[in-house]
Write an enzyme that holds these catalytic residues in place. Structure first.
Site, PDB file in Angstrom:
ATOM      1  N   TYR A  79       1.683  32.222   1.156  1.00 48.43           N
ATOM      2  CA  TYR A  79       2.937  31.596   0.707  1.00 48.43           C
ATOM      3  C   TYR A  79       3.566  30.814   1.853  1.00 48.43           C
ATOM      4  O   TYR A  79       4.115  29.730   1.660  1.00 48.43           O
ATOM      5  CB  TYR A  79       3.922  32.661   0.203  1.00 48.43           C
ATOM      6  CG  TYR A  79       5.112  32.026  -0.481  1.00 48.43           C
ATOM      7  CD1 TYR A  79       5.113  31.789  -1.854  1.00 48.43           C
ATOM      8  CD2 TYR A  79       6.225  31.599   0.252  1.00 48.43           C
ATOM      9  CE1 TYR A  79       6.172  31.161  -2.479  1.00 48.43           C
ATOM     10  CE2 TYR A  79       7.292  30.973  -0.365  1.00 48.43           C
ATOM     11  CZ  TYR A  79       7.267  30.758  -1.727  1.00 48.43           C
ATOM     12  OH  TYR A  79       8.315  30.124  -2.340  1.00 48.43           O
ATOM     13  N   PHE A 131       9.150  -0.106  -7.616  1.00 43.51           N
ATOM     14  CA  PHE A 131       8.128   0.675  -8.299  1.00 43.51           C
ATOM     15  C   PHE A 131       8.855   1.616  -9.256  1.00 43.51           C
ATOM     16  O   PHE A 131       9.963   2.071  -8.966  1.00 43.51           O
ATOM     17  CB  PHE A 131       7.218   1.452  -7.329  1.00 43.51           C
ATOM     18  CG  PHE A 131       6.144   2.174  -8.097  1.00 43.51           C
ATOM     19  CD1 PHE A 131       5.115   1.448  -8.688  1.00 43.51           C
ATOM     20  CD2 PHE A 131       6.209   3.537  -8.334  1.00 43.51           C
ATOM     21  CE1 PHE A 131       4.166   2.078  -9.487  1.00 43.51           C
ATOM     22  CE2 PHE A 131       5.260   4.172  -9.123  1.00 43.51           C
ATOM     23  CZ  PHE A 131       4.234   3.441  -9.701  1.00 43.51           C
ATOM     24  N   THR A 132       8.216   1.911 -10.385  1.00 43.65           N
ATOM     25  CA  THR A 132       8.897   2.607 -11.486  1.00 43.65           C
ATOM     26  C   THR A 132       9.579   3.906 -11.034  1.00 43.65           C
ATOM     27  O   THR A 132      10.791   4.060 -11.191  1.00 43.65           O
ATOM     28  CB  THR A 132       7.872   2.911 -12.594  1.00 43.65           C
ATOM     29  OG1 THR A 132       6.749   3.578 -12.019  1.00 43.65           O
ATOM     30  CG2 THR A 132       7.404   1.624 -13.274  1.00 43.65           C
ATOM     31  N   ASP A 222       7.075   3.330   1.702  1.00 40.89           N
ATOM     32  CA  ASP A 222       6.217   3.886   0.652  1.00 40.89           C
ATOM     33  C   ASP A 222       4.783   3.575   1.086  1.00 40.89           C
ATOM     34  O   ASP A 222       4.281   2.471   0.903  1.00 40.89           O
ATOM     35  CB  ASP A 222       6.539   3.257  -0.703  1.00 40.89           C
ATOM     36  CG  ASP A 222       5.675   3.851  -1.819  1.00 40.89           C
ATOM     37  OD1 ASP A 222       4.624   4.457  -1.502  1.00 40.89           O
ATOM     38  OD2 ASP A 222       6.031   3.696  -2.999  1.00 40.89           O
ATOM     39  N   LYS A 265      -3.608   8.396  -4.005  1.00 39.30           N
ATOM     40  CA  LYS A 265      -4.221   7.061  -3.940  1.00 39.30           C
ATOM     41  C   LYS A 265      -5.061   6.966  -2.663  1.00 39.30           C
ATOM     42  O   LYS A 265      -6.159   7.497  -2.596  1.00 39.30           O
ATOM     43  CB  LYS A 265      -3.147   5.971  -3.977  1.00 39.30           C
ATOM     44  CG  LYS A 265      -2.542   5.734  -5.365  1.00 39.30           C
ATOM     45  CD  LYS A 265      -1.463   6.695  -5.713  1.00 39.30           C
ATOM     46  CE  LYS A 265      -0.632   6.264  -6.887  1.00 39.30           C
ATOM     47  NZ  LYS A 265       0.313   7.305  -7.287  1.00 39.30           N
ATOM     48  N   ARG A 389       1.589  -3.509 -17.102  1.00 37.62           N
ATOM     49  CA  ARG A 389       2.578  -3.594 -16.024  1.00 37.62           C
ATOM     50  C   ARG A 389       3.391  -4.861 -16.285  1.00 37.62           C
ATOM     51  O   ARG A 389       3.167  -5.906 -15.695  1.00 37.62           O
ATOM     52  CB  ARG A 389       1.920  -3.655 -14.642  1.00 37.62           C
ATOM     53  CG  ARG A 389       1.214  -2.390 -14.231  1.00 37.62           C
ATOM     54  CD  ARG A 389       2.037  -1.326 -13.530  1.00 37.62           C
ATOM     55  NE  ARG A 389       2.824  -0.438 -14.350  1.00 37.62           N
ATOM     56  CZ  ARG A 389       3.137   0.822 -13.992  1.00 37.62           C
ATOM     57  NH1 ARG A 389       2.698   1.337 -12.863  1.00 37.62           N
ATOM     58  NH2 ARG A 389       3.902   1.563 -14.748  1.00 37.62           N
ATOM     59  N   PHE A 456       7.076   3.596 -20.379  1.00 40.02           N
ATOM     60  CA  PHE A 456       5.664   3.221 -20.519  1.00 40.02           C
ATOM     61  C   PHE A 456       4.757   4.437 -20.649  1.00 40.02           C
ATOM     62  O   PHE A 456       3.670   4.344 -21.210  1.00 40.02           O
ATOM     63  CB  PHE A 456       5.218   2.362 -19.320  1.00 40.02           C
ATOM     64  CG  PHE A 456       5.451   3.023 -17.998  1.00 40.02           C
ATOM     65  CD1 PHE A 456       6.688   2.944 -17.380  1.00 40.02           C
ATOM     66  CD2 PHE A 456       4.447   3.746 -17.384  1.00 40.02           C
ATOM     67  CE1 PHE A 456       6.918   3.574 -16.167  1.00 40.02           C
ATOM     68  CE2 PHE A 456       4.669   4.376 -16.166  1.00 40.02           C
ATOM     69  CZ  PHE A 456       5.916   4.289 -15.568  1.00 40.02           C
TER      70      PHE A 456
HETATM   71  N1  F0G Z   1       4.770   4.669  -5.077  1.00 42.48           N
HETATM   72  C1  F0G Z   1       3.797   3.850  -5.502  1.00 42.48           C
HETATM   73  C2  F0G Z   1       3.626   2.519  -4.867  1.00 42.48           C
HETATM   74  C3  F0G Z   1       2.946   4.269  -6.538  1.00 42.48           C
HETATM   75  O1  F0G Z   1       1.972   3.456  -6.943  1.00 42.48           O
HETATM   76  C4  F0G Z   1       3.149   5.538  -7.129  1.00 42.48           C
HETATM   77  C5  F0G Z   1       2.325   5.989  -8.231  1.00 42.48           C
HETATM   78  C6  F0G Z   1       4.170   6.350  -6.650  1.00 42.48           C
HETATM   79  C7  F0G Z   1       4.972   5.881  -5.615  1.00 42.48           C
HETATM   80  C8  F0G Z   1       4.478   7.702  -7.243  1.00 42.48           C
HETATM   81  O2  F0G Z   1       3.520   8.609  -6.861  1.00 42.48           O
HETATM   82  O3  F0G Z   1       2.403   9.252  -9.013  1.00 42.48           O
HETATM   83  O4  F0G Z   1       2.108  10.602  -6.931  1.00 42.48           O
HETATM   84  O5  F0G Z   1       4.275  10.630  -8.135  1.00 42.48           O
HETATM   85  N2  F0G Z   1       1.618   5.209  -8.890  1.00 42.48           N
HETATM   86  C9  F0G Z   1       0.691   5.554  -9.958  1.00 42.48           C
HETATM   87  C10 F0G Z   1       0.079   4.304 -10.503  1.00 42.48           C
HETATM   88  C11 F0G Z   1       1.270   6.446 -11.000  1.00 42.48           C
HETATM   89  O6  F0G Z   1      -0.684   4.428 -11.472  1.00 42.48           O
HETATM   90  O7  F0G Z   1       0.324   3.224  -9.979  1.00 42.48           O
HETATM   91  P1  F0G Z   1       3.054   9.838  -7.802  1.00 42.48           P
END
Ligand code: F0G
Length: 477
Positions: A79, A131-132, A222, A265, A389, A456
């Site tokens: 833990y 970014f979303t 990021d 990624k 997108r 989305f």
């Molecule tokens: N920042 C970027 C640039 C991303 O592409 C993503 C995720 C995140 C943050 C968030 O990270 O998914 O680990 O919580 N992108 C994925 C995509 C979902 O398909 O582009 P996460």
């Protein structure tokens, strides 16, 4: 024999061979028509077993190496104070240079924490395109995102080599409007996802560092695709051709104060992320929030084995041969489409090829979500799963409720790392070319279910009547 310099290699071929395979199911076009209708024309709602080539995302879908799998077997599932946490911390320090690491379950866990730590209600957070999940966490913390990326990033045809660059006139205008004290940090992404996987240059980042120092503003990086950004710097920025990707990655990180990472990624793992920073006081505050939302500061929602795989993946991800093959494969697909006259975002990005749905479906108005419709049609044609997108992803303005209508209305063909072959890329290209040839038969879509946030992911659609159909019916009565 004369040894060829690295840059003169003829092929991008992979620096690995395949040890285990995952068998795929074959489906018919009727199966796929049924599946996409059942999924409400949303590729996120398809079952993966109904997909042949899965280009939905590059997130969490990489093939791990034998070394990473071996690392999974030495997970220290304690833990507190797991040995794997210290390996991860060491990998972050050595490869990225940040002093403190707080693991999180994935990228958005880190975004949540950093937004809560740094943003006060009424603040503004400039960034090199949204970014979303990043923007949503900024908004949930009471901030307003402001796009300060250069205009060229919003033009899919523009061949600018660094479309992720920050426009300082936009930053200055924001300071003029709201004052620097309302700006806690600039949110800077490497290899900007929503722009099409486009890099920021080191020259621009260096200028941003001095701008931020002058205005007493932090830089939060990021770094989800930092190694891919470093590869483009090596290829395109004067003075970097002979530098290793690893050293460029280190230089990028050294210009920033803190970082959020989705290790799913670049870092070649199926789950995991972290928040990293150099400031000790900020680290202590981050630990205070991590224990509330993610888990203890030495595991942050991850198993020990996941942290070990991440530590090893970080090292593998900054290897020049790895990145050359990774981006080489993306370029291979993009060049095939370009040769066939398919409009894609140029230059070809690091993690994906983005189809320009506006130009492929000029008869579908943006209100009827052309990119969403194109992604569905591509799946029906060949079982290739891609992702919208465009307007669906952009969502609605939190204050006014109006739909955002982004200039970029794209379908993303996202290439998982170390997963698919050149023949798979050929199948994708053939299918895209065929779908484009019969594009005029593709209908627009309308929502039947629209979730409030990140619509989305879970939104559902049905085919919409072609625009003007009502008018024609009325006119003929
Ligand atoms: N920042 C970027 C640039 C991303 O592409 C993503 C995720 C995140 C943050 C968030 O990270 O998914 O680990 O919580 N992108 C994925 C995509 C979902 O398909 O582009 P996460």
């Amino acid at each position: 024999m004369i040894e060829q310099p690295q840059s003169r290699r003829r092929s991008w071929a992979e620096p690995f061979k395949i040890k285990m395979v995952e068998l795929l199911k074959t489906t018919t076009i009727d199966d796929r028509r049924r599946a996409i209708r059942d999924a409400g024309y949303n590729t996120f709602l398809l079952r993966s077993e109904d997909v042949y080539i899965d280009l939905l995302t590059d997130s969490g879908v990489s093939a791990m190496s034998d070394r990473q799998w071996a690392g999974m077997m030495v997970g220290d599932e304690a833990y507190a104070g797991s040995a794997n946490f210290y390996h991860l911390e060491e990998a972050v320090r050595t490869n990225y240079g940040y002093r403190y690491t707080v693991p999180t379950h994935q990228g958005r866990g880190a975004e949540h924490i950093v937004s809560r730590l740094l943003i006060k209600p009424g603040d503004y957070v400039p960034g090199n395109m949204y970014f979303t999940t990043t923007r949503l966490h900024q908004e949930l913390a009471g901030g307003t995102f402001v796009d300060v990326v250069i205009d060229e990033a919003h033009d899919p045809q523009h061949e600018h080599p660094f479309k992720g660059n920050v426009d300082f006139a936009k930053l200055d205008a924001l300071v003029e409007r709201v004052g620097a004290e309302r700006i806690p940090y600039v949110s800077v992404a490497t290899c900007v996802n929503m722009a099409g996987g486009q890099p920021i240059s080191l020259a621009n980042l260096r200028e941003l560092r001095s701008w931020c120092d002058r205005h007493d503003v932090l830089i939060v990086h990021d770094m989800t695709r930092v190694a891919e950004n470093a590869w483009f710097i090596k290829q395109r920025e004067a003075g970097y051709a002979e530098r290793s990707v690893a050293s460029i990655v280190n230089e990028i990180c050294s210009l920033t104060d803190a970082a959020t990472m989705s290790a799913k990624k670049d870092a070649l793992v199926n789950i995991g992320g972290f928040l990293a920073m150099n400031d000790e006081a900020l680290y202590q505050r981050a630990c205070g929030l991590i224990v509330v939302y993610e888990g203890l500061h030495t595991y942050g929602g991850l198993a020990g084995r996941d942290m070990e795989a991440m530590a090893i993946g970080i090292r593998e991800s900054v290897d020049d041969d790895h990145i050359r093959a990774r981006i080489g494969q993306v370029e291979y697909l993009g060049e095939q489409l370009t040769r066939a006259g398919v409009p894609i975002v140029r230059p070809i990005g690091g993690h994906a090829v983005f189809l320009d749905a506006r130009r492929i479906l000029p008869h579908v108005p943006q209100e009827q979500f052309p990119a969403q419709a194109l992604a569905a049609a591509l799946y029906v044609d060949s079982g290739v799963r891609s992702m919208e997108r465009g307007a669906v992803s952009a969502g609605r303005n939190a204050a006014t409720g109006e739909n955002y209508m982004p200039k970029l209305e794209l379908v993303r063909l996202t290439i998982p790392r170390r997963v698919y072959t050149q023949a798979h890329m050929d199948v994708v290209a053939e299918s895209v070319i065929d779908v484009c040839a019969s594009a005029s038969s593709i209908k627009g879509l309308r929502f039947t279910y629209e979730p409030e946030n990140l619509r989305f992911f879970l939104g559902r659609f049905e085919e919409a009547a072609p625009q003007g159909a009502h008018a024609k019916v009325a006119g003929s009565v």
